[in-house]
Design a protein around this motif. Sequence first.
Motif, PDB file in Angstrom:
ATOM      1  N   PRO A  21       0.964  -1.079  -0.059  1.00 24.82           N
ATOM      2  CA  PRO A  21       0.232   0.329  -0.174  1.00 24.82           C
ATOM      3  C   PRO A  21       0.885   1.171   0.415  1.00 24.82           C
ATOM      4  N   LEU A  22       0.877   2.155  -0.990  1.00 29.48           N
ATOM      5  CA  LEU A  22       0.912   3.706  -1.094  1.00 29.48           C
ATOM      6  C   LEU A  22      -0.401   4.206  -0.881  1.00 29.48           C
ATOM      7  N   VAL A  23      -0.207   5.353   0.087  1.00 31.15           N
ATOM      8  CA  VAL A  23      -0.956   6.376   0.643  1.00 31.15           C
ATOM      9  C   VAL A  23      -0.350   7.259   0.373  1.00 31.15           C
ATOM     10  N   LEU A  24      -1.672   8.248  -0.439  1.00 23.30           N
ATOM     11  CA  LEU A  24      -0.902   9.550  -1.585  1.00 23.30           C
ATOM     12  C   LEU A  24      -1.829  10.450  -0.864  1.00 23.30           C
ATOM     13  N   LEU A  25      -1.342  11.501  -0.080  1.00 26.71           N
ATOM     14  CA  LEU A  25      -2.086  12.807   0.448  1.00 26.71           C
ATOM     15  C   LEU A  25      -1.597  13.934   0.032  1.00 26.71           C
ATOM     16  N   HIS A  26      -3.054  14.916  -0.623  1.00 22.58           N
ATOM     17  CA  HIS A  26      -3.207  16.235  -1.304  1.00 22.58           C
ATOM     18  C   HIS A  26      -2.559  16.837  -0.865  1.00 22.58           C
ATOM     19  N   GLY A  27      -2.664  17.789  -1.414  1.00 25.51           N
ATOM     20  CA  GLY A  27      -2.375  19.442  -0.927  1.00 25.51           C
ATOM     21  C   GLY A  27      -3.168  20.358  -0.296  1.00 25.51           C
ATOM     22  N   MET A  28      -3.598  21.401  -0.268  1.00 27.58           N
ATOM     23  CA  MET A  28      -4.427  22.757  -0.021  1.00 27.58           C
ATOM     24  C   MET A  28      -4.852  22.902  -0.759  1.00 27.58           C
ATOM     25  N   LEU A  42       1.537   4.491 -10.826  1.00 22.04           N
ATOM     26  CA  LEU A  42       2.131   4.021  -9.512  1.00 22.04           C
ATOM     27  C   LEU A  42       0.726   2.068  -9.026  1.00 22.04           C
ATOM     28  N   LYS A  43      -0.023   2.253  -9.953  1.00 19.84           N
ATOM     29  CA  LYS A  43      -0.317   0.840  -9.539  1.00 19.84           C
ATOM     30  C   LYS A  43      -0.005   0.213 -10.516  1.00 19.84           C
ATOM     31  N   GLU A  44       1.156  -0.397 -10.829  1.00 17.71           N
ATOM     32  CA  GLU A  44       1.530  -1.279 -11.324  1.00 17.71           C
ATOM     33  C   GLU A  44       2.512  -2.274 -10.434  1.00 17.71           C
ATOM     34  N   HIS A  45       2.638  -1.065  -9.791  1.00 18.88           N
ATOM     35  CA  HIS A  45       3.960  -1.196  -8.445  1.00 18.88           C
ATOM     36  C   HIS A  45       2.924  -1.941  -7.282  1.00 18.88           C
ATOM     37  N   TYR A  46       2.255  -0.733  -6.536  1.00 15.75           N
ATOM     38  CA  TYR A  46       1.498  -0.494  -5.486  1.00 15.75           C
ATOM     39  C   TYR A  46       0.075  -0.818  -5.630  1.00 15.75           C
ATOM     40  N   THR A  47      -0.585  -0.932  -4.610  1.00 15.22           N
ATOM     41  CA  THR A  47      -2.192  -0.648  -3.714  1.00 15.22           C
ATOM     42  C   THR A  47      -1.950   1.135  -3.541  1.00 15.22           C
ATOM     43  N   VAL A  48      -2.149   1.682  -4.569  1.00 10.32           N
ATOM     44  CA  VAL A  48      -2.381   3.470  -4.533  1.00 10.32           C
ATOM     45  C   VAL A  48      -3.756   3.414  -3.940  1.00 10.32           C
TER      46      VAL A  48
END
Length: 141
Positions: A21-28, A42-48
Amino acid sequence: MPFVKVEDLSIHYEIEGNGEPLVLLHGMSNNSQSWKEQIQALKEHYTVIAWDAPGYGKSSDPAEEFRNFKEFARILNGMLDELKLEKIHLLGHSMGAAIAIEYCSLYPNRVNKLILADSTRGAVSYPRRERDEIEESIIFN
């Protein structure tokens, strides 16, 4: 559309791929859609997993406005609990980087890798006096 309930909030997230799992946090002033291109790459390498932070995108607004990044980190931790994710890679951009730093300080055993992009405390556009107050609340709370 995937949502999880954390405390009194409904948290929306996008999820694609296979792998760690790779968790992405967006900006303001943004949301999970800001990661659309990165998710595809990234989805080919991680659960995004890209969330809409409380008060952003399709996630619900907190009853009271969050005053520090600890509150976002606490909700993120609840979301990860709901998704049954024990260890993650965490990538934060801008305000998301500030949340990621706070998350790592509160829950260091849950993060395998931390990636920060264009870190900010999220108050750069505020007048100097307000920025100082926000900085104090972040540092001393």
